[in-house]
Design a protein around this motif. Structure first.
Motif, PDB file in Angstrom:
ATOM      1  N   THR A 178      72.057  66.087  37.377  1.00  0.00           N
ATOM      2  CA  THR A 178      71.368  65.966  36.090  1.00  0.00           C
ATOM      3  C   THR A 178      72.192  65.294  35.010  1.00  0.00           C
ATOM      4  N   GLY A 179      73.512  65.227  35.176  1.00  0.00           N
ATOM      5  CA  GLY A 179      74.365  64.671  34.141  1.00  0.00           C
ATOM      6  C   GLY A 179      74.916  65.719  33.201  1.00  0.00           C
ATOM      7  N   GLY A 234      73.007  71.846  33.660  1.00  0.00           N
ATOM      8  CA  GLY A 234      71.633  71.402  33.833  1.00  0.00           C
ATOM      9  C   GLY A 234      71.124  71.663  35.229  1.00  0.00           C
ATOM     10  N   GLN A 235      69.864  71.966  35.339  1.00  0.00           N
ATOM     11  CA  GLN A 235      69.250  72.179  36.642  1.00  0.00           C
ATOM     12  C   GLN A 235      67.947  71.409  36.688  1.00  0.00           C
ATOM     13  N   THR A 236      67.541  71.045  37.885  1.00  0.00           N
ATOM     14  CA  THR A 236      66.314  70.289  38.044  1.00  0.00           C
ATOM     15  C   THR A 236      65.466  70.925  39.131  1.00  0.00           C
ATOM     16  N   PRO A 278      68.088  62.002  42.486  1.00  0.00           N
ATOM     17  CA  PRO A 278      67.995  60.754  41.745  1.00  0.00           C
ATOM     18  C   PRO A 278      68.681  59.622  42.505  1.00  0.00           C
ATOM     19  N   PRO A 279      68.315  58.372  42.233  1.00  0.00           N
ATOM     20  CA  PRO A 279      68.976  57.258  42.904  1.00  0.00           C
ATOM     21  C   PRO A 279      70.471  57.250  42.601  1.00  0.00           C
ATOM     22  N   GLY A 280      71.256  56.984  43.620  1.00  0.00           N
ATOM     23  CA  GLY A 280      72.698  56.965  43.467  1.00  0.00           C
ATOM     24  C   GLY A 280      73.365  58.287  43.774  1.00  0.00           C
TER      25      GLY A 280
END
Length: 86
Positions: free
Chosen positions: A57-58, A62-64, A70-72
């Motif tokens: 998430t950066g 953070g959680q998703t 995500p790409p990469g």
């Protein structure tokens, strides 16, 4: 015989500054933590999961709920692999 209140004003100012600086540091720490309460007694597993969340998430906390990464993300493996010997 009373105590002159003028002598207590500097102590009130110092106490007020301690309160303001403590509240400001607490708020900054809260904001840096992704608007979540700080974590205490973080063990190796928690650090590993927090690093994974940061890569996803950066943000460290953070959680998703997304099913796909995500790409990469496939290139952001934190483990270092030894070079193969031929």
């Amino acid at each position: 015989m009373g105590i002159p209140f003028e002598a207590l004003i500097p102590y009130g100012v110092m106490l007020g500054m301690f309160a303001v600086s403590g509240a400001a540091l607490s708020k900054i720490r809260h904001m840096q933590n992704g608007d979540k309460r700080p974590r205490y007694s973080v063990d190796a597993w928690d650090k590993q999961m927090m690093d994974r969340d940061r890569r996803l998430t950066g943000f460290l906390r953070g959680q998703t709920d997304s099913v796909k990464a995500p790409p990469g993300f496939e290139l952001s493996n934190p483990w270092r692999v030894e070079p193969t010997f031929t």
